[in-house]
Design an enzyme around this catalytic site. Structure first.
Site, PDB file in Angstrom:
ATOM      1  N   GLU A 125       0.846  -1.196   0.000  1.00  0.00           N
ATOM      2  CA  GLU A 125       0.000   0.000   0.000  1.00  0.00           C
ATOM      3  C   GLU A 125       0.876   1.238   0.000  1.00  0.00           C
ATOM      4  O   GLU A 125       2.028   1.183   0.444  1.00  0.00           O
ATOM      5  CB  GLU A 125      -0.893  -0.007   1.245  1.00  0.00           C
ATOM      6  CG  GLU A 125      -0.100   0.170   2.535  1.00  0.00           C
ATOM      7  CD  GLU A 125      -0.835  -0.342   3.764  1.00  0.00           C
ATOM      8  OE1 GLU A 125      -0.920  -1.571   3.921  1.00  0.00           O
ATOM      9  OE2 GLU A 125      -1.287   0.493   4.559  1.00  0.00           O
ATOM     10  N   LYS A 127       2.760   4.574   1.021  1.00  0.00           N
ATOM     11  CA  LYS A 127       3.174   5.178   2.295  1.00  0.00           C
ATOM     12  C   LYS A 127       2.786   6.645   2.206  1.00  0.00           C
ATOM     13  O   LYS A 127       3.330   7.410   1.409  1.00  0.00           O
ATOM     14  CB  LYS A 127       4.683   5.029   2.488  1.00  0.00           C
ATOM     15  CG  LYS A 127       5.135   5.555   3.841  1.00  0.00           C
ATOM     16  CD  LYS A 127       6.560   5.116   4.118  1.00  0.00           C
ATOM     17  CE  LYS A 127       6.980   5.441   5.530  1.00  0.00           C
ATOM     18  NZ  LYS A 127       6.962   6.838   5.874  1.00  0.00           N
ATOM     19  N   ASP A 129       2.480  10.468   3.042  1.00  0.00           N
ATOM     20  CA  ASP A 129       3.409  11.419   3.651  1.00  0.00           C
ATOM     21  C   ASP A 129       2.626  12.443   4.468  1.00  0.00           C
ATOM     22  O   ASP A 129       2.344  13.541   4.013  1.00  0.00           O
ATOM     23  CB  ASP A 129       4.220  12.100   2.541  1.00  0.00           C
ATOM     24  CG  ASP A 129       5.465  12.737   3.097  1.00  0.00           C
ATOM     25  OD1 ASP A 129       5.725  12.582   4.304  1.00  0.00           O
ATOM     26  OD2 ASP A 129       6.185  13.387   2.317  1.00  0.00           O
ATOM     27  N   TYR A 235      -4.818   2.613   8.282  1.00  0.00           N
ATOM     28  CA  TYR A 235      -4.010   1.502   7.760  1.00  0.00           C
ATOM     29  C   TYR A 235      -3.522   0.542   8.845  1.00  0.00           C
ATOM     30  O   TYR A 235      -2.817  -0.408   8.561  1.00  0.00           O
ATOM     31  CB  TYR A 235      -2.824   2.019   6.949  1.00  0.00           C
ATOM     32  CG  TYR A 235      -1.964   3.052   7.668  1.00  0.00           C
ATOM     33  CD1 TYR A 235      -1.259   2.724   8.808  1.00  0.00           C
ATOM     34  CD2 TYR A 235      -1.863   4.348   7.170  1.00  0.00           C
ATOM     35  CE1 TYR A 235      -0.489   3.661   9.465  1.00  0.00           C
ATOM     36  CE2 TYR A 235      -1.098   5.307   7.830  1.00  0.00           C
ATOM     37  CZ  TYR A 235      -0.413   4.943   8.976  1.00  0.00           C
ATOM     38  OH  TYR A 235       0.344   5.872   9.617  1.00  0.00           O
ATOM     39  N   LYS A 323      11.083   2.898   0.034  1.00  0.00           N
ATOM     40  CA  LYS A 323      11.031   4.340  -0.221  1.00  0.00           C
ATOM     41  C   LYS A 323      11.283   4.657  -1.701  1.00  0.00           C
ATOM     42  O   LYS A 323      12.067   3.979  -2.371  1.00  0.00           O
ATOM     43  CB  LYS A 323      12.086   5.066   0.635  1.00  0.00           C
ATOM     44  CG  LYS A 323      11.938   4.860   2.128  1.00  0.00           C
ATOM     45  CD  LYS A 323      10.648   5.423   2.700  1.00  0.00           C
ATOM     46  CE  LYS A 323      10.707   6.901   2.955  1.00  0.00           C
ATOM     47  NZ  LYS A 323      11.433   7.274   4.147  1.00  0.00           N
ATOM     48  N   CYS A 428      40.412  20.629  17.619  1.00  0.00           N
ATOM     49  CA  CYS A 428      38.988  20.927  17.793  1.00  0.00           C
ATOM     50  C   CYS A 428      38.753  22.428  17.607  1.00  0.00           C
ATOM     51  O   CYS A 428      39.414  23.236  18.272  1.00  0.00           O
ATOM     52  CB  CYS A 428      38.557  20.488  19.184  1.00  0.00           C
ATOM     53  SG  CYS A 428      36.900  21.042  19.601  1.00  0.00           S
ATOM     54  N   CYS A 431      37.719  23.922  21.265  1.00  0.00           N
ATOM     55  CA  CYS A 431      38.566  23.996  22.466  1.00  0.00           C
ATOM     56  C   CYS A 431      40.042  23.811  22.135  1.00  0.00           C
ATOM     57  O   CYS A 431      40.873  23.773  23.042  1.00  0.00           O
ATOM     58  CB  CYS A 431      38.135  22.956  23.494  1.00  0.00           C
ATOM     59  SG  CYS A 431      38.564  21.270  23.036  1.00  0.00           S
ATOM     60  N   CYS A 446      37.349  15.140  19.011  1.00  0.00           N
ATOM     61  CA  CYS A 446      38.041  16.031  19.937  1.00  0.00           C
ATOM     62  C   CYS A 446      38.388  15.240  21.191  1.00  0.00           C
ATOM     63  O   CYS A 446      37.561  14.492  21.706  1.00  0.00           O
ATOM     64  CB  CYS A 446      37.114  17.191  20.264  1.00  0.00           C
ATOM     65  SG  CYS A 446      37.609  18.103  21.715  1.00  0.00           S
ATOM     66  N   CYS A 452      35.851  20.532  26.741  1.00  0.00           N
ATOM     67  CA  CYS A 452      35.466  21.107  25.446  1.00  0.00           C
ATOM     68  C   CYS A 452      34.040  21.646  25.585  1.00  0.00           C
ATOM     69  O   CYS A 452      33.107  20.887  25.839  1.00  0.00           O
ATOM     70  CB  CYS A 452      35.509  20.032  24.367  1.00  0.00           C
ATOM     71  SG  CYS A 452      34.855  20.595  22.795  1.00  0.00           S
TER      72      CYS A 452
HETATM   73  S1  IVH Z   1       2.142   0.984   9.145  1.00  0.00           S
HETATM   74  C1  IVH Z   1       3.936  -0.737  13.102  1.00  0.00           C
HETATM   75  N1  IVH Z   1       1.301   1.906   6.856  1.00  0.00           N
HETATM   76  O1  IVH Z   1       5.070   5.795   8.175  1.00  0.00           O
HETATM   77  C2  IVH Z   1       3.941   0.118  11.874  1.00  0.00           C
HETATM   78  N2  IVH Z   1       2.602   3.361   8.218  1.00  0.00           N
HETATM   79  O2  IVH Z   1       7.853   5.287   8.781  1.00  0.00           O
HETATM   80  C3  IVH Z   1       2.711   0.881  11.686  1.00  0.00           C
HETATM   81  N3  IVH Z   1       2.894   5.599   7.270  1.00  0.00           N
HETATM   82  O3  IVH Z   1       4.776   6.201  11.642  1.00  0.00           O
HETATM   83  C4  IVH Z   1       2.797   1.783  10.529  1.00  0.00           C
HETATM   84  N4  IVH Z   1       1.722   5.283   5.446  1.00  0.00           N
HETATM   85  O4  IVH Z   1       3.134   7.467  10.136  1.00  0.00           O
HETATM   86  C5  IVH Z   1       2.004   2.175   7.956  1.00  0.00           C
HETATM   87  N5  IVH Z   1       0.429   2.618   4.821  1.00  0.00           N
HETATM   88  C6  IVH Z   1       1.123   2.870   5.920  1.00  0.00           C
HETATM   89  C7  IVH Z   1       1.713   4.125   6.151  1.00  0.00           C
HETATM   90  C8  IVH Z   1       2.457   4.325   7.303  1.00  0.00           C
HETATM   91  C9  IVH Z   1       2.437   6.151   6.149  1.00  0.00           C
HETATM   92  C10 IVH Z   1       3.766   6.296   8.244  1.00  0.00           C
HETATM   93  C11 IVH Z   1       3.353   6.168   9.690  1.00  0.00           C
HETATM   94  C12 IVH Z   1       4.558   5.602  10.402  1.00  0.00           C
HETATM   95  C13 IVH Z   1       5.653   5.913   9.435  1.00  0.00           C
HETATM   96  C14 IVH Z   1       6.800   4.949   9.587  1.00  0.00           C
END
Ligand code: IVH
Length: 705
Positions: A125, A127, A129, A235, A323, A428, A431, A446, A452
């Protein structure tokens, strides 16, 4: 004007520059403390304050009544109340290329003992943002909404969450207790419209939809949140009184039936090839989606398997975020500065001509270390085809997610003729102590230790940071100021502030931003933290390589501060039972153990800790006694071949049941689990009369747990 060196300023230019600096520093302070949205980095802020102080030193008569030198920090915003998550809100491990995903799939199969050819199902699914939110429903009614915070404690934003149209106030057919987790985000058209409106009203505009969503959710006035077009995708889930399904896919379907928006690009996939195909599909649609995504999340579909896989310290083993490639831009490298961190590391920072990378203006980036600048890795092999990086160069800046931007490449065709190879300092800059590199360490450090100032201040900042002592009203800026005033030189001094400065409160009161009330509030907030858990104490010491997760393991192993410090003394020569015991902690390797004993037995460091302990009431840590667990508190050793589960899984499961898993048999061992081929350990256990079980016996023992 900002570019004119202080020495070159005349009286009237200096006056104008002091006015400009007072204005920008006040704005930066407010942004940092009140709207949680700094527009400049800490280092840039420091540079402005330094410039201000240098001008005041040259023209004392021009010092303004509202001089930033006299201001410690803005009053923190009246915050939200805190919420402790019943089930921690974890993050996800990241993968960046196909090989990382293949390895993710292989690791899971290895752990669960599933053949490469056997089908293994995952969900894939987008991710999203945005920022994560946990919604608690009791008997179908929304009772609480909390941000992720540090994963353990978040902010109570219930009133704000209720204003989001995608979040139902009532749901039907759900378990009595249900925590729904998901992402709050803002769509592109809504973001554009909000910014246009803000600009028209002369308000603050946001750099990207994520910041806009975060800023809108964290409003103290819910009416403002209501006016912001926020959305929510569900999710995941936290606490539950009854399972939603036996698969991830089924659970998401239930969430959608309860009335939550779930992402329609979610797919059920079989094996990693299928995952990678879905990644390509989602990536190809990214540009036409109306919201930002920064990758694809893969989760093992079978919830029984998820349960067996469990968690590492901060991320589940059963999921990964794949990613999208980082965003890139080219700009001029204007200078290289060296920052000294709390462990003395000299870190080169690239000062860049500001450039927008993926919607965010970047003017600083990391250059990692001296080898990186010189074009080689820490083993001496070439990177960037051996091209070094020089001040004046045209460089490529790269940003992936939230991480600090990096300088990735350099364009030699645009190198100015006069550009000189960068000479990394060997002393450093703070210091002047020697800065040395230990064999095998890429970082020059350092050697000044606590003499320091940079190290001392950074250590103190770490000490008061959120995961450490987290003292309300005592943040990085205040620590810097108190250190500069000579009021705090080590952590123990924080706890002596009231005793020392109550009389001299006048001094504090004279500073803008402080009155008798705020000073007393600070002293009270400090007193509140005299009672502290051993885990936080260990983490707060800022020992190299010892992070939050390790601090927890160490605290659980030793239980009390006294036992811990005695053990470090006993382990100082790095042999013998105390040393072995330290190494037996799962998650503590040779490097961390060495760092621990070196740091804690070093006389000035130890004196500072002893003085601190005088001020504290350190709470011992109990081993997790899994309720009803037959092995809680016992030391278990696994040997020989296990057939029904891998060694890693057996170990993780035993630990979840409150047992301590050790690698070697000794008089302290309570139980040996011996599979076929067990050798010397089984013999030793027999000699010592230790209870021994085979794998089936072990499984029968822990059955139902
Ligand atoms: S699952 C135990 N699913 O990504 C893990 N997270 O990098 C539960 N996020 O803190 C997260 N889309 O804020 C999950 N489809 C998705 C997501 C997702 C965005 C975010 C979420 C999490 C962060 C981790």
């Amino acid at each position: 004007m900002a570019d004119i060196p202080v020495e070159a300023l005349d009286q009237s230019a200096a006056r104008a520059e002091l006015a400009r600096l007072a204005d920008i520093i006040a704005k930066a302070n407010a942004a940092y403390h009140q709207s949680d949205d700094p527009f400049i980095s800490d280092a840039e802020f420091d540079a402005l304050k330094q410039r201000n102080a240098a001008i005041e030193a040259r023209f004392p008569a021009l010092k303004r009544p509202d001089s930033p030198s006299d201001i410690v920090g803005a009053t923190p915003a009246e915050g939200f109340s805190k919420v402790t998550h019943e089930v921690a809100m974890l993050s996800l491990a990241n993968g960046f290329d196909d090989a990382d995903i293949e390895e993710f799939d292989r690791r899971i199969r290895r752990y669960l003992n599933i053949a490469v050819e056997a089908p293994l199902h995952y969900t894939a699914e987008p991710k999203i943002d945005g920022l994560s939110l946990s919604l608690r429903y009791e008997k179908g009614a929304l009772v609480q909404a909390a941000t992720r915070g540090d994963g353990t404690t978040g902010e109570n934003v219930t009133a704000n969450a209720r204003t989001i149209a995608d979040i139902p106030h009532q749901i039907q057919g759900a378990p009595e207790i249900l925590e729904v987790r998901g992402e709050v985000y803002m769509s592109h058209p809504d973001f554009e419209a909000l910014n246009a409106c803000q600009a028209e009203l002369g308000g603050k505009t946001f750099a990207n939809p994520r910041n806009a969503a975060a800023g809108s959710l964290r409003q103290l006035n819910p009416d403002i949140t209501r006016a912001r077009p926020l959305r929510f995708f569900a999710y995941a889930w936290g606490a539950l009184s009854a399972p939603l399904s036996d698969t991830q896919w089924g659970a998401i379907k239930r969430l959608s039936e309860f009335g939550f928006a779930t992402n329609d690009l979610t797919r059920l996939c079989t094996g990693q090839k299928d995952l990678l195909a879905q990644y390509k599909t989602i990536e190809s649609q990214r540009a036409t989606l109306t919201y930002d995504i920064d990758g694809v999340v893969y989760k093992v579909n079978d919830l029984g398997l998820q349960d067996r896989l469990g968690f590492r310290s901060t991320t589940p083993r059963w999921a990964i975020a794949h990613k999208f490639p980082a965003e890139l831009a080219w700009t001029r490298l204007e200078a290289i500065d060296i920052q000294v961190g709390r462990t003395g590391a000299l870190s080169p920072v690239a000062r860049l001509h500001p450039v927008t990378v993926g919607g965010v203006v970047v003017s600083n980036a990391t250059l990692h270390n001296e080898d990186y600048i010189a074009g080689r890795d820490n083993k001496g092999a070439q990177i960037r085809a051996g091209k070094d990086i020089r001040v004046g160069d045209w460089v490529q800046v790269y940003r992936a997610g939230d991480v600090i931007p990096k300088v990735a490449d350099v364009d030699l065709s645009k190198r100015p003729e006069a550009a000189q190879p960068y000479v990394f300092p060997v002393t450093c800059p703070e210091c002047q102590s020697d800065a040395l590199r230990e064999p095998g360490d890429a970082i020059r450090r350092c050697t000044g230790g606590l003499i320091c100032p940079a190290q001392a201040v950074e250590k103190l900042k770490h000490f008061v940071s959120r995961a450490a002592f987290d003292i309300e009203g005592l943040g990085a800026k205040q620590v810097e100021q108190f250190y500069a005033d000579g009021w705090i030189t080590g952590p123990a001094d924080i706890f002596r502030l009231r005793e020392r400065y109550s009389d001299g409160l006048q001094q504090l009161k004279n500073r803008e931003g402080w009155g008798e009330k705020s000073a007393n509030n600070l002293f009270d907030a400090i007193d509140e933290k005299r009672k502290i858990s051993l885990t936080r104490l260990i983490f707060s010491l800022g020992i190299r390589h010892v992070g939050e997760a390790a601090s927890n393991l160490i605290a659980m192993h030793y239980g009390t501060a006294e036992a811990f410090l005695d053990a470090m003394d006993a382990a100082a020569d790095q042999t013998g039972p105390a040393w072995e015991s330290l190494l037996s902690i799962d998650g503590v390797g040779e490097v961390m153990a060495t760092s621990l004993v070196h740091s804690l037995t070093q006389p000035s460091e130890r004196a500072s800790i002893d003085a601190l302990l005088q001020q504290l009431n350190v709470q011992p840590v109990a081993r997790p006694t899994a309720e009803g667990s037959p092995v809680a508190g016992q030391t278990v050793v696994f040997t020989g071949t296990l057939e029904k589960m891998t060694r890693a899984e057996a170990k993780a499961r035993a630990e979840r049941l409150g047992a301590k898993v050790s690698g070697s048999v000794s008089a302290k061992t309570d139980l040996l689990v011996a599979g076929p081929g067990a050798g010397s350990k089984a013999r030793k256990a027999a000699e010592l009369g230790i209870r021994t079980l085979d794998e089936d016996g072990w499984l029968a023992l822990i059955e139902g747990q």
